[in-house]
Design a protein around this motif. Structure first.
Motif, PDB file in Angstrom:
ATOM      1  N   ASP A   1      -8.663   4.773   0.753  1.00  0.00           N
ATOM      2  CA  ASP A   1      -8.202   3.609  -0.047  1.00  0.00           C
ATOM      3  C   ASP A   1      -6.574   3.748   0.246  1.00  0.00           C
ATOM      4  O   ASP A   1      -6.153   4.521  -0.441  1.00  0.00           O
ATOM      5  N   TYR A   2      -5.983   2.965   1.123  1.00  0.00           N
ATOM      6  CA  TYR A   2      -4.866   2.735   1.617  1.00  0.00           C
ATOM      7  C   TYR A   2      -3.942   2.373   0.625  1.00  0.00           C
ATOM      8  O   TYR A   2      -2.654   2.832   0.577  1.00  0.00           O
ATOM      9  N   ALA A   3      -4.482   1.661  -0.338  1.00  0.00           N
ATOM     10  CA  ALA A   3      -3.656   1.181  -1.572  1.00  0.00           C
ATOM     11  C   ALA A   3      -3.027   2.223  -2.274  1.00  0.00           C
ATOM     12  O   ALA A   3      -1.834   2.363  -3.122  1.00  0.00           O
ATOM     13  N   THR A   4      -4.018   3.382  -2.553  1.00  0.00           N
ATOM     14  CA  THR A   4      -3.732   4.315  -3.276  1.00  0.00           C
ATOM     15  C   THR A   4      -3.546   5.708  -2.827  1.00  0.00           C
ATOM     16  O   THR A   4      -2.927   6.706  -3.308  1.00  0.00           O
TER      17      THR A   4
ATOM     18  N   LYS B   1     -13.043   8.242   4.390  1.00  0.00           N
ATOM     19  CA  LYS B   1     -12.654   6.971   4.198  1.00  0.00           C
ATOM     20  C   LYS B   1     -11.479   6.998   3.377  1.00  0.00           C
ATOM     21  O   LYS B   1     -11.599   7.482   2.055  1.00  0.00           O
TER      22      LYS B   1
ATOM     23  N   ARG C   1      -0.913   3.115   7.147  1.00  0.00           N
ATOM     24  CA  ARG C   1      -2.097   3.047   8.264  1.00  0.00           C
ATOM     25  C   ARG C   1      -1.969   3.825   9.233  1.00  0.00           C
ATOM     26  O   ARG C   1      -2.767   3.822  10.064  1.00  0.00           O
TER      27      ARG C   1
ATOM     28  N   GLU D   1       0.848  -1.376  -0.011  1.00  0.00           N
ATOM     29  CA  GLU D   1      -0.024  -0.176   0.033  1.00  0.00           C
ATOM     30  C   GLU D   1       0.639   1.287   0.143  1.00  0.00           C
ATOM     31  O   GLU D   1       1.690   1.291   0.478  1.00  0.00           O
TER      32      GLU D   1
ATOM     33  N   ARG E   1      -6.399   7.517  -2.266  1.00  0.00           N
ATOM     34  CA  ARG E   1      -7.549   8.193  -2.559  1.00  0.00           C
ATOM     35  C   ARG E   1      -8.711   7.945  -1.649  1.00  0.00           C
ATOM     36  O   ARG E   1      -8.752   7.184  -0.733  1.00  0.00           O
ATOM     37  N   SER E   2      -9.450   8.804  -1.402  1.00  0.00           N
ATOM     38  CA  SER E   2     -10.491   9.114  -0.226  1.00  0.00           C
ATOM     39  C   SER E   2     -11.700   9.442  -0.999  1.00  0.00           C
ATOM     40  O   SER E   2     -11.957   9.838  -2.181  1.00  0.00           O
ATOM     41  N   THR E   3     -12.879   8.968  -0.157  1.00  0.00           N
ATOM     42  CA  THR E   3     -14.325   9.440  -0.212  1.00  0.00           C
ATOM     43  C   THR E   3     -14.744   9.963   1.014  1.00  0.00           C
ATOM     44  O   THR E   3     -14.371   9.747   2.276  1.00  0.00           O
TER      45      THR E   3
END
Length: 270
Positions: free
Chosen positions: A253-256, A251, A224, A220, A258-260
């Motif tokens: 996306d720890y892989a990238t 929230k 984290r 990732e 990006r967030s929402t």
């Protein structure tokens, strides 16, 4: 069962009963309702567990998942640093090289003293974009920062190679080996608490060893969390904590990175 063992169990039971009486009494005196007492006790238990998890390795830290409403940090090794004060020899910072994914996953180790305290007057614009850098504004506020492993405010005179240079009046700034994508909450509301402890110790003339390591899960690109340990050579300063890299109402996306927007994500103040 022996009399000695029976007496010990009796004393333990009495202690538990007294503790419960104190908790319930305090709750009722403060205006709590009897119907809510179970939730009150449960919250106390959860908060205690959240702060006192005993994690022994960085691999274990990487496996931890944050759940909405949890505390934003936990203690590691009962909040005791795994550092040796005898290792403090010279004033320097050991910056680790970036890994194969250009992440600061190997951690930095600083040997600090009072001359490393920096003022804000020499700060410059930051331009380095660590892995997973995708800035967004929620409620008109940025959700991520360029998080420093070794803070600007405690790295005056430290050059990018980690050596002390008395002609350098600035702290560390645009050094890719000292930055990661950190949430604004983790950086400004939580990590600053522990950095202040270090600043206070340095102001008191102490020498401090400080270890800082972003914790990534597998490949990732967004950490984290971050693992912080500090110990002064006289051991008056001593902490070992893990800060979750989380942001209220967001929230990731720890892989990238990006967030929402997620209004159900709650992160309490430390």
């Amino acid at each position: 069962m022996s009399k000695r063992r029976r007496k010990k169990q009796t004393r333990s039971l009495q202690g538990i009963i007294i503790a419960l009486i104190v908790i319930v009494g305090g709750w009722l005196i403060s205006g709590g309702q009897p119907s809510d007492i179970s939730n009150f006790i449960q919250n106390i238990s959860q908060n205690t567990l959240n702060h006192t998890k005993n994690v022994s390795s960085n691999d274990e830290l990487a496996k931890l998942n944050y759940h909405s409403g949890d505390q934003s940090f936990i203690y590691v090794n009962h909040n005791k640093a795994n550092l040796d004060p005898a290792k403090w020899k010279i004033n320097e910072v050991r910056y680790a090289n970036l890994d194969s994914l250009n992440r600061t996953s190997r951690g930095n180790l600083a040997y600090l003293e009072s001359r490393n305290l920096a003022s804000d007057e020499n700060r410059v614009r930051q331009y380095v974009e660590p892995t997973a850098w995708h800035q967004k504004f929620v409620d008109r506020q940025p959700i991520i920062n360029r998080g420093h492993l070794i803070a600007y405010s405690i790295s005056k005179g430290i050059s990018s190679d980690g050596r002390y240079n008395p002609r350098d009046s600035s702290g560390d700034q645009n050094n890719p080996k000292n930055l990661f994508t950190q949430t604004a909450f983790s950086n400004q509301r939580v990590q600053t608490i522990y950095e202040q402890k270090i600043r206070d110790s340095l102001k008191a003339g102490k020498r401090v060893i400080f270890y800082s390591k972003p914790i990534f899960r597998d490949n990732e690109l967004m950490a984290r969390g971050i693992h912080l340990e500090a110990l002064s050579t006289d051991k008056s300063l001593n902490f070992n904590v893990y800060l979750f890299n989380v942001q209220p109402n967001v929230k990731f996306d720890y892989a990238t990175g990006r967030s929402t927007i997620d209004r159900s994500m709650k992160v309490p103040e430390p």
